[in-house]
Design an enzyme around this catalytic site. Structure first.
Site, PDB file in Angstrom:
ATOM      1  N   LYS A   1      -7.100  10.866 -17.062  1.00 49.36           N
ATOM      2  CA  LYS A   1      -7.281  11.656 -18.240  1.00 49.36           C
ATOM      3  C   LYS A   1      -6.262  11.460 -19.409  1.00 49.36           C
ATOM      4  O   LYS A   1      -6.209  10.311 -19.925  1.00 49.36           O
ATOM      5  CB  LYS A   1      -8.014  13.083 -18.044  1.00 49.36           C
ATOM      6  CG  LYS A   1      -8.682  13.227 -17.043  1.00 49.36           C
ATOM      7  CD  LYS A   1     -10.183  12.699 -17.371  1.00 49.36           C
ATOM      8  CE  LYS A   1     -11.275  12.432 -16.236  1.00 49.36           C
ATOM      9  NZ  LYS A   1     -11.547  13.601 -15.501  1.00 49.36           N
TER      10      LYS A   1
ATOM     11  N   ARG B   1       0.832  -1.250   0.054  1.00 49.01           N
ATOM     12  CA  ARG B   1      -0.039   0.100   0.030  1.00 49.01           C
ATOM     13  C   ARG B   1       0.951   1.314   0.162  1.00 49.01           C
ATOM     14  O   ARG B   1       0.407   2.226  -0.542  1.00 49.01           O
ATOM     15  CB  ARG B   1      -0.910   0.058   1.228  1.00 49.01           C
ATOM     16  CG  ARG B   1      -1.851   1.131   1.002  1.00 49.01           C
ATOM     17  CD  ARG B   1      -3.154   1.293   2.128  1.00 49.01           C
ATOM     18  NE  ARG B   1      -3.071   0.165   3.008  1.00 49.01           N
ATOM     19  CZ  ARG B   1      -2.653   0.088   4.368  1.00 49.01           C
ATOM     20  NH1 ARG B   1      -2.070   1.152   4.780  1.00 49.01           N
ATOM     21  NH2 ARG B   1      -2.788  -0.855   5.201  1.00 49.01           N
TER      22      ARG B   1
HETATM   23  C1  LIG Z   1     -12.065  13.577 -14.113  1.00 51.63           C
HETATM   24  C2  LIG Z   1     -11.519  14.538 -13.296  1.00 51.63           C
HETATM   25  C3  LIG Z   1     -11.208  14.203 -12.003  1.00 51.63           C
HETATM   26  C4  LIG Z   1     -11.491  12.815 -11.282  1.00 51.63           C
HETATM   27  O1  LIG Z   1     -10.584  11.954 -11.659  1.00 51.63           O
HETATM   28  P1  LIG Z   1     -11.111  10.564 -11.569  1.00 51.63           P
HETATM   29  O2  LIG Z   1      -9.940   9.826 -12.089  1.00 51.63           O
HETATM   30  O3  LIG Z   1     -12.130  10.312 -12.630  1.00 51.63           O
HETATM   31  O4  LIG Z   1     -11.508  10.052 -10.426  1.00 51.63           O
HETATM   32  C5  LIG Z   1     -10.861  15.220 -10.950  1.00 51.63           C
HETATM   33  N1  LIG Z   1     -10.956  16.594 -11.580  1.00 51.63           N
HETATM   34  C6  LIG Z   1     -11.062  16.803 -12.986  1.00 51.63           C
HETATM   35  C7  LIG Z   1     -10.868  18.219 -13.335  1.00 51.63           C
HETATM   36  C8  LIG Z   1     -11.620  15.833 -13.661  1.00 51.63           C
HETATM   37  O5  LIG Z   1     -11.572  15.902 -14.965  1.00 51.63           O
END
Ligand SMILES: *Cc1c(COP(=O)(O)O)cnc(C)c1O
Length: 396
Positions: free
Chosen positions: A212, A62
């Site tokens: 992303k 972890r």
């Molecule tokens: C998608 C997103 C998140 C969260 O990310 P996840 O990996 O989907 O939990 C946080 N901030 C922004 C600006 C995002 O677009």
């Protein structure tokens, strides 16, 4: 414990850093990539080593593996930070980073254009823990000083807002916060550390949804928190105590994605600008929300702070009946309807800022749509949208 974050101090072009940082082929029998270390138990060779638990670089799955160290090292170099801590999602990076700095009775200043789940966290769990939140206008700049209370611990930024694309004056906000000893956190997902380096603008903690652009293929959830020297220990403790850790495979996919981030982003940027410029000529479109376009209200600030734009922007349509919108969206063949973004694929989603804004009023009456421009041929994407507008007009 200090993990070996090799190369974190070198200064080289980010496009080069993303290829080399966090890699050690000589230590992996010559293989180019750091392998996936899976594991929970880490063995200690002697009782003495076990007694000195914190001295061993790896102690328990972890707390990190050589695979997580590789990605943390690379992101630390890219962000120009002291340490990076990976989490299981971008959202977990947000909540962990905020919880690192607040106690019951404290106050958070949160940008009104923030990612909606971040807002939900403030309004539910944080509120229950006795932490209050004030939402502020993303365009507030140095005026944030007037909102800082004696118990304000955190100013949180997201620039540009990932639905409505207001560009914040990061330097001015960070300066005002620093003057009052308030910690500055920023969600840097839109630009990625390749096109914006928050810590160089006075931010203490930069947060990335690696899900992303860093992963880049819509096949994993992953988050990262990069802290400066002043805040690294607080973030390390929060991440360890809250227990968030990424999966081994997901971490590897983050590393793999990072290596090609520069070429992918270049293409996302170019195609998104081309589609945005084409949309600006369409009679169905009222407004484009894209800070890299010269007539965008945030353009000057974007230009002064960022080194590039990604593939995500929004548009406001002129008033359109719901059934005409459905005719457009349902028939698109290249754009998918779905959340998240940053993968190779193109996406489109309707949204309505009126539903959640509290510090600022959203006055546009037309339907808002957020587009992610993927790596498709841009002519094909424009043709898909053009056919969509034809369906929209036919269904009016
Ligand atoms: C998608 C997103 C998140 C969260 O990310 P996840 O990996 O989907 O939990 C946080 N901030 C922004 C600006 C995002 O677009």
């Amino acid at each position: 414990m200090t993990k070996p974050q090799k190369g974190a101090r070198k200064v080289r072009h980010p496009a080069t850093a993303i290829l080399h940082s966090g890699r050690d082929p000589a230590g992996q029998h010559g293989f180019v990539n750091t392998p996936v270390y899976r594991g929970s138990t880490v063995l200690f060779p002697t009782l003495e080593a076990l007694d000195a638990y914190d001295k061993q670089p790896y102690r328990y799955g972890r707390h990190g593996t050589p695979t997580t160290t590789a990605l943390e090292t690379a992101l630390t170099e890219l962000e120009g930070g002291a340490r990076t801590f990976l989490t299981a999602s971008g959202y977990q990076a947000v909540t962990t980073a905020i919880l690192a700095f607040v106690n019951a009775g404290d106050h958070v200043l949160m940008v009104d254009s923030v990612y909606q789940p971040t807002r939900r966290f403030c309004d539910t769990i944080l509120a229950r823990l006795g932490v209050t939140t004030t939402y502020y206008d993303p365009l507030i700049g140095g005026g944030i000083a007037e909102l800082i209370q004696p118990n304000t611990r955190v100013v949180f930024l997201e620039s540009p807002g990932s639905l409505t694309f207001e560009v914040q004056d990061v330097g001015a906000i960070a300066k005002a916060a620093k003057a009052r000893d308030v910690t500055v956190l920023m969600d840097n997902t839109w630009a990625s550390p390749l096109y914006f380096r928050p810590l160089a603008h006075g931010v203490d903690v930069s947060i990335s949804a690696c899900t992303k652009y860093i992963v880049g293929h819509a096949d994993a959830m992953l988050g990262a928190i990069t802290a400066n020297a002043r805040t690294a220990e607080a973030v390390e403790t929060a991440r360890a105590v809250l227990g968030g850790c990424p999966g081994s495979e997901e971490t590897y996919l983050g590393l793999r994605g990072l290596r090609t981030l520069a070429v992918r982003l270049e293409r996302h940027q170019r195609s998104a600008l081309e589609v945005a410029r084409w949309l600006a000529t369409r009679p169905e479109v009222d407004r484009i929300l894209h800070p890299a376009l010269p007539d965008d209200p945030g353009h000057a600030l974007w230009k002064a702070q960022f080194t590039g734009a990604s593939g995500l922007f929004s548009i406001i349509l002129k008033p359109t009946p719901r059934k005409a919108l459905a005719a457009m969206l349902d028939g698109l063949s290249l754009f998918g309807m779905g959340y998240s973004w940053g993968g190779y694929e193109s996406l489109i989603v309707p949204f309505n800022p009126k539903h959640y804004r509290t510090a600022t009023a959203w006055t546009s009456e037309g339907q808002a749509l957020r587009l992610h421009i993927g790596l498709d041929d841009v002519g094909d994407l424009i043709a898909d949208l053009e056919a969509g507008f034809a369906r929209l007009n036919a269904a009016r």
